[in-house]
Each structure stands twice: as structure tokens, then as C-alpha cells.
Write an enzyme that holds these catalytic residues in place. Structure first.
Site, mmCIF file in Angstrom:
data_model
loop_
_atom_site.group_PDB
_atom_site.id
_atom_site.type_symbol
_atom_site.label_atom_id
_atom_site.label_comp_id
_atom_site.label_asym_id
_atom_site.label_seq_id
_atom_site.Cartn_x
_atom_site.Cartn_y
_atom_site.Cartn_z
ATOM 1 N N LYS A 1 0.854 -1.188 0.000
ATOM 2 C CA LYS A 1 0.000 0.000 0.000
ATOM 3 C C LYS A 1 0.890 1.238 0.000
ATOM 4 O O LYS A 1 1.942 1.256 0.661
ATOM 5 C CB LYS A 1 -0.874 -0.021 1.260
ATOM 6 C CG LYS A 1 -1.887 1.108 1.366
ATOM 7 C CD LYS A 1 -2.713 0.991 2.648
ATOM 8 C CE LYS A 1 -3.818 2.018 2.730
ATOM 9 N NZ LYS A 1 -4.610 1.898 3.978
ATOM 10 N N SER B 1 -9.539 1.623 3.193
ATOM 11 C CA SER B 1 -8.749 2.476 2.338
ATOM 12 C C SER B 1 -7.675 1.708 1.561
ATOM 13 O O SER B 1 -7.124 2.250 0.604
ATOM 14 C CB SER B 1 -8.073 3.560 3.175
ATOM 15 O OG SER B 1 -7.161 2.974 4.093
ATOM 16 N N SER C 1 -9.503 -0.764 7.454
ATOM 17 C CA SER C 1 -9.009 -0.686 6.075
ATOM 18 C C SER C 1 -8.274 -1.894 5.521
ATOM 19 O O SER C 1 -7.936 -1.886 4.340
ATOM 20 C CB SER C 1 -8.122 0.540 5.920
ATOM 21 O OG SER C 1 -8.927 1.670 5.811
#
Ligand code: GLN
Length: 470
Positions: free
Chosen positions: A60, A135, A159
Site C-alpha cells: 500500500k 482504504s 481498512s
């Protein structure tokens, strides 16, 4: 042919060990998959395409990577190339895992759909008209879309669990303090935690084993009380699983989601678990409001460092004063959601309101922690849906922050208490994956892995998105 959609990280490790494929061939296969599908899916903000002897991984874009751009999904970090590795990136590197690339995310991890990325949304491989969750949406899309064997995400309010649920994958939010936050672009420091997003529970345990443990660069970390056990159990004998009705009957839970979860609970019983009703009287009602005071308060402080001087984006200078440079950089560099949170957080922390908002939220947080402790006096694990719904359409909630915030109503309460949670795919509703949330006390990751692995085998969920199956 290397079937990147089907191969788990363990499968890939096996192919490499037996020398059936080379690191270059693997990197080439993932690169080809990215070329084929990522224009549509938009999992990646940056493709690195490293090759090596280990299982490739996607990070990420909140994870600082030396020499590789790191934007946290924000314009304000555009062009930032870190001079150091975060501890998790250093650990995956030391384990020999080459980096596929950096994945798309909601700006500063603020969001539940990846639509808040400054670089455009990611799309769900099960149905590209739908969001992948957020997210850490890009990480889940990369894994479900066969663009990387496994990935790391981060979880503040849900997330890793939520994108795992929406994309038919396993998502772990580890016990707070077991994974280093050093070099993770900070959102809400008392909640942020990096976790794996994988196709199987065993992959999840293997990746957790690589990243977890005390780090001298993050004083909130501790050594794991027991080494990570790679799960093999096929039954749930002796495991007491509580079903908190507040989490399972919360307003807005779709019948299809509830149905799939109830079916999984019956399976757990058939596998030997003892199922009982549990209660978390106030945590579900107050978890979300409490989070939306504490997380923005911490964010407003963490985001103060983006001033146009130290990192990334700087507004055009035309002879204005320094304060003007700060203001313009922040006005132009931050998207709407970070601005909203900075304002909320600054307000909640301001003199005269601090006790009424932030102070009160901290007290509520203690109550939530106590409620979970009481529930875990009677049960080893708790179970619920991960999210009230399956993946929703792009644009559905983008203009309604409160509706978007409600997506996390079931993942936030345990996060407020620092507890670990794992989302496991438990079936389909309307052709889309449903996530089952398993929760345990602090440091119960091994039990979570064991239970999730047994359930995973019994459920037999196919993680390859239906429309992409050969
Ligand atoms: N959706 C939640 C938020 O916007 C949680 C995000 C996260 O866990 N990073 O704050």
C-alpha cells in the site's frame, strides 16, 4: 503458463523452491497481468516490477519504500521519493520479497472505497462498476485481480478487513503494537496498524510472521508472546465463539450478508465450536462517533507536517510570504476528506472543547475496551459480518461522508480496543463476496488463524472473481 489469478503466495513459494519457475518468469507473469488488467482496475499507483528469489509483494502506498515513490494517495506527496525504508518494507525486503509496486488507496487512508485517492479510484475485480472497499483498496484489487500474490495494507478503522471482505480475500488487522508503524505515513497513530491482504489464511499467517515483532524504531511495539503458528487445523473443537447481537443485528446489515454469516456460524458449530450469544451493549452505538473524534484529532496533528517545504508538493511561489506558501500548498495539495478531518480534529482539540469532545471520546474508548474484555471472559472469539453490505457501486456514497463512515460500523469497535480481527470470505450475496469478521483478545492471532483456516476449508470459497475464471 503461470496462473496469477489462482496461485496463492504459498503456491508461488513452492514453484520457486522447486525451481519450476524463475524469479524473472514470475515478475514477467505479474507484469503481463498488470498490463492486461490494471488499466481497468487501477490497483497500482506505481509499478516497480522487481524480480528476485522470493514471493513478490505489493505495498500500500502508505508504506515508505526507499527509492520508490510513496504518495499515500495524496497530491501533497506527489514526487516524494523516500530516503529510507519503513520497518515493514525492510522486513519484507530482508525476507527476500521483491516489490511488484505501490497500491492505490484513499488519500492518507481516509475512506472506505478508495474513491478518495487523488489519483482516481480502483475498481473491484468481481465487478468493475463497484468499489473494492478502502482504504487499502488497491492492495486487495492487486491480489484478487491476480496482479500480486499477496499485499500489505494498513488498518485504522477497518481498512484491511473491509477491502478483504469486498474483494473475497483474507484481511488481517493485527493486535495494536505487534507491527511497527515506523515509516508508515501517519493517519491516527493510536489506531494505525499494517496488516496482510491475502488469498488464504495460511498466506496471511506467513506474511504476518514476516512483519510482526518488536521494533526499536517504534516504542509502541512488543515482541509476540508466542511465535506465529501456520494453521493446519480442520476443526474448531473446544473453541467458544460468541455472537454479539449488537454487531450481528446492527441497522443496515443486508439480508444476504446476514444469511452468509449465519451459515458460516452453523458450519463453525458443525466443526465443533461452542456457539453462544454475546453482548457489547454500548460499543457498536458509540464506536463510530468515538472514532470520528479521536481519528481526526490525531490526523490533524499528524498532517501538520505537510507544509510544502519538507516533502512532495509545493505551491507555485510568486513572492508571497512563508505563511502564504503553507496555506496555498495545503489548500492545493490536500483533497476534501483530509481537509474535513483536519478541521474536525482541530476543532475537537481546541481549548474550551477539548474536554467535551476529545476527553470524552477517550473515556468512551475505555468503556469499549472493558466491554470487549467482559465478552472475552466467556468466549475465545467473537464473530460478525465485516461490513453491513457487499461492495457498493462507485459514486454511491462518494458525496455522503456519513454514509461512507457507516461502512466501518462493525470494524471500528474492536479497533478502538486495540484488538486483532480477521475478515474471511464466507460466501456470496448478489454474486459478490461477503466477509466474516472474527475477533479475538489481544495477541490471539494464532487462534484467529486456526479458526479461520478450519472455516476456510469448510466454506470452500473460490477467491478467483467469477468473471475472470478461465
Ligand atoms: N474508513 C475509515 C476512515 O475513513 C477507516 C480507514 C482506515 O482504516 N484507514 O477513517
Amino acid at each position: 503458463m503461470i496462473d496469477t489469478l489462482r496461485l496463492t503466495a504459498e503456491d508461488v513459494a513452492g514453484l520457486l523452491e522447486r525451481r519450476e519457475v524463475s524469479g524473472e518468469e514470475l515478475a514477467g507473469a505479474y507484469r503481463a497481468a498488470i498490463d492486461e488488467r490494471d488499466d481497468e482496475l487501477h490497483a497500482f499507483l506505481h509499478v516497480e516490477g522487481e524480480s528476485g528469489d522470493g514471493v513478490p509483494i505489493a505495498h500500500k502506498d502508505v508504506i515508505t519504500t526507499k527509492g520508490i515513490p510513496t504518495t499515500a494517495g495524496s497530491r501533497i506527496l506527489e514526487g516524494y521519493v523516500p530516503l529510507f525504508d519503513s520497518t515493514v518494507a525492510a522486513r519484507t525486503k530482508a525476507a527476500g520479497l521483491p516489490i511488484v509496486g505501490k497500491t492505490n488507496m484513499d488519500e492518507f487512508a481516509m475512506g472506505s472505497s478508495t474513491e478518495n485517492s487523488a489519483y482516481g479510484p480502483s475498481r473491484n475485480p468481481w465487478d468493475p462498476t463497484r468499489v473494492p472497499g478502502g482504504s487499502s483498496g488497491g492492495s486487495a484489487v492487486a491480489v484478487a485481480g491476480g496482479l500480486a500474490p499477496w499485499a500489505l495494507g494498513s488498518d485504522t478503522g477497518g481498512s484491511t478487513k473491509l477491502p478483504g471482505a469486498f474483494c473475497g480475500l483474507v484481511g488481517l488487522r493485527p493486535t495494536y503494537g505487534t507491527v511497527s508503524r515506523y515509516g508508515i505515513v501517519a493517519f491516527a497513530s493510536s489506531l494505525d496498524q499494517v496488516g496482510p491482504i491475502t488469498k488464504t489464511v495460511r498466506d496471511c499467517a506467513r506474511l504476518y510472521e514476516i512483519i510482526a515483532g518488536k521494533d526499536p524504531c517504534d516504542s509502541t511495539t512488543v515482541d509476540l508472546p508466542q511465535p506465529v503458528e501456520i494453521p493446519a487445523a480442520e476443526d474448531l473443537k473446544g473453541v467458544r465463539i460468541g455472537v454479539p447481537h449488537e454487531l450481528n443485528e446492527a441497522q443496515g446489515i443486508e439480508p444476504g450478508v446476514s444469511g452468509a454469516v449465519q451459515k458460516a456460524i452453523r458450519l463453525a458449530e458443525e466443526l465443533g465450536a461452542e456457539i453462544g450469544e454475546a453482548t457489547l451493549p454500548r460499543s457498536v452505538e458509540y464506536g463510530l462517533p468515538c472514532y470520528y473524534l479521536i481519528a481526526p484529532a490525531e490526523a490533524s496533528s499528524n498532517l501538520a507536517r505537510y507544509d510544502g517545504v519538507r516533502y512532495g508538493y509545493r505551491a507555485e511561489e510568486d513572492g508571497h510570504a512563508l505563511t502564504e506558501l503553507y496555506m496555498r500548498t495545503r489548500w492545493e495539495g490536500f483533497g476534501a476528506e483530509p481537509k474535513r478531518r483536519i478541521m474536525l480534529g482541530t476543532y475537537a482539540l481546541s481549548a474550551g472543547y477539548y474536554e467535551a469532545y476529545y476527553g470524552q471520546a477517550q473515556k468512551v474508548r475505555t468503556v469499549i475496551k472493558q466491554e470487549f474484555e467482559e465478552a472475552f471472559a466467556d468466549f475465545d472469539l467473537l464473530v460478525s459480518p465485516t461490513a453491513p453490505t457487499v461492495a457498493f457501486e462507485l459514486g454511491d456514497k462518494a458525496d455522503d461522508p456519513i454514509a461512507m463512515y457507516l461502512t466501518d460500523v462493525l470494524t471500528i469497535p474492536p479497533n478502538m480496543a486495540g484488538l486483532p480481527g480477521l475478515s474471511l470470505p464466507c460466501g456470496l450475496s448478489e454474486g459478490l463476496p461477503v466477509g466474516l469478521q472474527l475477533l479475538g483478545p489481544q495477541f490471539s492471532e494464532n487462534l484467529l488463524f486456526r479458526a479461520a483456516h478450519a472455516l476456510e476449508r469448510a466454506i470452500g470459497f473460490d477467491f478467483v472473481p467469477e468473471r475472470l475464471r478461465a
